[in-house]
Write a protein that holds these residues in place. Structure first.
Motif, PDB file in Angstrom:
ATOM      1  N   HIS A 106      39.878  34.881  32.805  1.00  0.00           N
ATOM      2  CA  HIS A 106      41.076  35.645  33.668  1.00  0.00           C
ATOM      3  C   HIS A 106      41.190  37.133  33.196  1.00  0.00           C
ATOM      4  CE1 HIS A 106      44.891  37.030  34.758  1.00  0.00           C
ATOM      5  NE2 HIS A 106      45.061  36.195  35.917  1.00  0.00           N
ATOM      6  N   ALA A 107      41.233  37.078  31.811  1.00  0.00           N
ATOM      7  CA  ALA A 107      41.346  38.641  31.258  1.00  0.00           C
ATOM      8  C   ALA A 107      40.019  39.318  31.461  1.00  0.00           C
ATOM      9  CB  ALA A 107      41.531  38.498  29.762  1.00  0.00           C
ATOM     10  N   HIS A 108      38.988  38.907  31.737  1.00  0.00           N
ATOM     11  CA  HIS A 108      37.671  39.527  32.012  1.00  0.00           C
ATOM     12  C   HIS A 108      37.675  39.956  33.483  1.00  0.00           C
ATOM     13  CE1 HIS A 108      33.483  40.988  31.957  1.00  0.00           C
ATOM     14  NE2 HIS A 108      33.188  40.187  32.921  1.00  0.00           N
ATOM     15  N   LEU A 109      38.078  39.026  34.271  1.00  0.00           N
ATOM     16  CA  LEU A 109      38.135  39.339  35.873  1.00  0.00           C
ATOM     17  C   LEU A 109      39.035  40.274  36.216  1.00  0.00           C
ATOM     18  CD1 LEU A 109      37.968  35.644  37.199  1.00  0.00           C
ATOM     19  CD2 LEU A 109      36.182  37.412  37.253  1.00  0.00           C
ATOM     20  N   ASP A 110      40.366  40.237  35.481  1.00  0.00           N
ATOM     21  CA  ASP A 110      41.402  41.247  35.583  1.00  0.00           C
ATOM     22  C   ASP A 110      40.965  42.724  35.106  1.00  0.00           C
ATOM     23  OD1 ASP A 110      44.323  41.733  36.156  1.00  0.00           O
ATOM     24  OD2 ASP A 110      44.355  42.488  33.973  1.00  0.00           O
ATOM     25  N   HIS A 111      39.979  42.866  33.903  1.00  0.00           N
ATOM     26  CA  HIS A 111      39.827  43.914  33.333  1.00  0.00           C
ATOM     27  C   HIS A 111      38.697  44.638  34.406  1.00  0.00           C
ATOM     28  CE1 HIS A 111      38.596  47.027  30.371  1.00  0.00           C
ATOM     29  NE2 HIS A 111      37.232  46.690  30.547  1.00  0.00           N
ATOM     30  N   GLN A 112      38.015  43.741  34.808  1.00  0.00           N
ATOM     31  CA  GLN A 112      36.899  44.281  35.864  1.00  0.00           C
ATOM     32  C   GLN A 112      37.758  44.554  37.422  1.00  0.00           C
ATOM     33  OE1 GLN A 112      33.756  45.282  35.305  1.00  0.00           O
ATOM     34  NE2 GLN A 112      34.314  44.651  33.051  1.00  0.00           N
ATOM     35  N   GLY A 113      38.909  44.332  37.445  1.00  0.00           N
ATOM     36  CA  GLY A 113      39.471  44.727  38.628  1.00  0.00           C
ATOM     37  C   GLY A 113      39.149  43.639  39.767  1.00  0.00           C
ATOM     38  N   VAL A 114      38.686  42.334  39.461  1.00  0.00           N
ATOM     39  CA  VAL A 114      38.356  41.267  40.428  1.00  0.00           C
ATOM     40  C   VAL A 114      39.654  40.351  40.507  1.00  0.00           C
ATOM     41  CG1 VAL A 114      36.843  39.145  41.073  1.00  0.00           C
ATOM     42  CG2 VAL A 114      36.066  41.417  39.905  1.00  0.00           C
ATOM     43  N   ILE A 115      40.217  40.275  41.575  1.00  0.00           N
ATOM     44  CA  ILE A 115      41.323  39.303  41.849  1.00  0.00           C
ATOM     45  C   ILE A 115      40.772  38.291  42.848  1.00  0.00           C
ATOM     46  CG2 ILE A 115      42.883  41.208  41.680  1.00  0.00           C
ATOM     47  CD1 ILE A 115      43.125  41.444  44.633  1.00  0.00           C
ATOM     48  N   PRO A 116      41.496  37.092  42.823  1.00  0.00           N
ATOM     49  CA  PRO A 116      41.030  35.965  43.478  1.00  0.00           C
ATOM     50  C   PRO A 116      40.918  36.262  45.157  1.00  0.00           C
ATOM     51  CG  PRO A 116      42.724  35.308  41.958  1.00  0.00           C
ATOM     52  CD  PRO A 116      43.006  36.878  41.995  1.00  0.00           C
ATOM     53  N   ASP A 117      41.530  37.027  45.581  1.00  0.00           N
ATOM     54  CA  ASP A 117      41.326  37.264  46.878  1.00  0.00           C
ATOM     55  C   ASP A 117      39.931  37.706  47.315  1.00  0.00           C
ATOM     56  OD1 ASP A 117      44.145  37.944  46.079  1.00  0.00           O
ATOM     57  OD2 ASP A 117      44.692  38.389  48.053  1.00  0.00           O
ATOM     58  N   MET A 118      39.307  38.380  46.432  1.00  0.00           N
ATOM     59  CA  MET A 118      37.737  38.806  46.695  1.00  0.00           C
ATOM     60  C   MET A 118      36.721  37.806  46.711  1.00  0.00           C
ATOM     61  SD  MET A 118      37.697  41.995  44.137  1.00  0.00           S
ATOM     62  CE  MET A 118      38.826  43.392  44.355  1.00  0.00           C
ATOM     63  N   TYR A 119      37.048  36.339  45.897  1.00  0.00           N
ATOM     64  CA  TYR A 119      35.843  35.702  45.834  1.00  0.00           C
ATOM     65  C   TYR A 119      36.618  34.287  46.274  1.00  0.00           C
ATOM     66  CZ  TYR A 119      38.117  34.271  41.379  1.00  0.00           C
ATOM     67  OH  TYR A 119      38.919  34.054  40.423  1.00  0.00           O
ATOM     68  N   ALA A 120      37.923  33.934  45.933  1.00  0.00           N
ATOM     69  CA  ALA A 120      38.385  32.564  46.239  1.00  0.00           C
ATOM     70  C   ALA A 120      39.179  32.373  47.382  1.00  0.00           C
ATOM     71  CB  ALA A 120      39.168  32.127  44.956  1.00  0.00           C
ATOM     72  N   THR A 121      39.073  33.227  48.301  1.00  0.00           N
ATOM     73  CA  THR A 121      39.932  32.821  49.759  1.00  0.00           C
ATOM     74  C   THR A 121      39.361  31.549  50.085  1.00  0.00           C
ATOM     75  OG1 THR A 121      40.803  35.328  49.618  1.00  0.00           O
ATOM     76  CG2 THR A 121      40.674  33.869  51.882  1.00  0.00           C
ATOM     77  N   HIS A 122      37.936  31.823  50.516  1.00  0.00           N
ATOM     78  CA  HIS A 122      37.177  30.756  51.419  1.00  0.00           C
ATOM     79  C   HIS A 122      37.264  29.355  50.697  1.00  0.00           C
ATOM     80  CE1 HIS A 122      33.886  32.138  49.066  1.00  0.00           C
ATOM     81  NE2 HIS A 122      33.228  31.287  49.460  1.00  0.00           N
ATOM     82  N   TRP A 123      37.343  29.552  49.173  1.00  0.00           N
ATOM     83  CA  TRP A 123      37.360  28.227  48.523  1.00  0.00           C
ATOM     84  C   TRP A 123      38.728  27.574  48.785  1.00  0.00           C
ATOM     85  CZ3 TRP A 123      36.083  29.543  42.507  1.00  0.00           C
ATOM     86  CH2 TRP A 123      34.839  30.094  42.643  1.00  0.00           C
ATOM     87  N   LEU A 124      39.861  28.299  48.689  1.00  0.00           N
ATOM     88  CA  LEU A 124      41.028  27.498  49.004  1.00  0.00           C
ATOM     89  C   LEU A 124      41.444  27.145  50.469  1.00  0.00           C
ATOM     90  CD1 LEU A 124      43.011  29.545  46.019  1.00  0.00           C
ATOM     91  CD2 LEU A 124      41.648  27.405  45.839  1.00  0.00           C
ATOM     92  N   VAL A 125      41.285  28.039  51.387  1.00  0.00           N
ATOM     93  CA  VAL A 125      41.694  28.032  52.583  1.00  0.00           C
ATOM     94  C   VAL A 125      41.074  26.903  53.212  1.00  0.00           C
ATOM     95  CG1 VAL A 125      41.862  29.176  55.020  1.00  0.00           C
ATOM     96  CG2 VAL A 125      42.480  30.588  52.857  1.00  0.00           C
ATOM     97  N   THR A 126      39.623  26.865  52.913  1.00  0.00           N
ATOM     98  CA  THR A 126      38.990  25.517  53.608  1.00  0.00           C
ATOM     99  C   THR A 126      38.803  24.349  52.468  1.00  0.00           C
ATOM    100  OG1 THR A 126      36.728  26.443  52.470  1.00  0.00           O
ATOM    101  CG2 THR A 126      37.614  27.438  54.725  1.00  0.00           C
TER     102      THR A 126
END
Length: 219
Positions: A106-126
């Motif tokens: 989580h810390a690495h993703l946050d440091h790189q500016g990568v939030i769940p909306d950018m990659y996990a939306t279609h994981w969870l919504v579907t």
């Protein structure tokens, strides 16, 4: 002779009328059975999802999905309501749970500016049905229908934990590309094993983060 003919005609008419009424009643009953859906329980059905996803009669699979839309445990309908509140809640809770269960990722993703909306939306919504292997989808839906969202979040976190080293080694641009490719390169058995053995979430955690999300709506 004329009286006998009239009696025969009356008897024939009565028989025809009775037969017509019976036929009409049977036809009405048949139409009602065809147009009336099965009773939909407000609780999630204890049904093997893999049966519905592969080989179940269309009508049975359809009404199972309707039940999943309406059930408070799964709340699929909330994902698609105006404002997408259900989708936003799922992403918010997932982000908080990822921080709890895999703080370094989580810390690495946050440091790189990568939030769940950018990659996990279609994981969870579907609920993983959009891109992930069928073997994983069937297993996740089995427990999703029985337990609700906790196994879905566990699986999403396990996907990242399976590629822990690769994720931490990549900068923003490469990271986004890699995260989008994960569903195509993951090992289903390994991900499910990690979800079962290394991702420990509690119902209290989910409730805590869901309440936190509800507070953001009031701000």
């Amino acid at each position: 002779a004329q009286q006998q003919q009239q009696q025969q005609l009356s008897s024939t008419t009565t028989t025809t009328t009775t037969t017509t009424k019976k036929a009409a009643a049977a036809d009405k009953k048949k139409k009602k059975a065809q147009t009336t859906p099965p009773a939909i329980s407000t609780t999630t059905p204890k049904k093997d999802a893999s049966v519905s996803l592969d080989g179940s009669p269309e009508e049975e699979a359809f009404w199972l999905f309707v039940a999943a839309l309406k059930s408070p445990r799964t709340s699929l309908r909330d994902l698609y309501r105006p404002g997408m509140v259900g989708s936003r809640r799922a992403l918010f809770v997932y982000d908080k749970l990822l921080k709890d269960a895999a703080p370094s990722i989580h810390a690495h993703l946050d440091h790189q500016g990568v939030i769940p909306d950018m990659y996990a939306t279609h994981w969870l919504v579907t609920v993983f049905t959009a891109q992930f292997p069928f073997a994983l989808v069937a297993r996740v839906w089995d427990v999703f229908l029985a337990e609700g969202w906790k196994p879905v979040f566990k699986t999403a976190i396990a996907v990242l934990l399976t590629f822990d080293a690769q994720i931490k080694a990549k900068p923003f641009e490469q990271l986004l590309t890699f995260l989008k490719e994960l569903p195509d390169i993951l090992d289903v058995d390994k991900v499910l094993h990690v979800a079962d053995t290394k991702v420990h979430l509690t119902s209290d955690q989910l409730k805590k983060h869901e309440l936190a999300f509800m507070k953001t709506l009031q701000e």
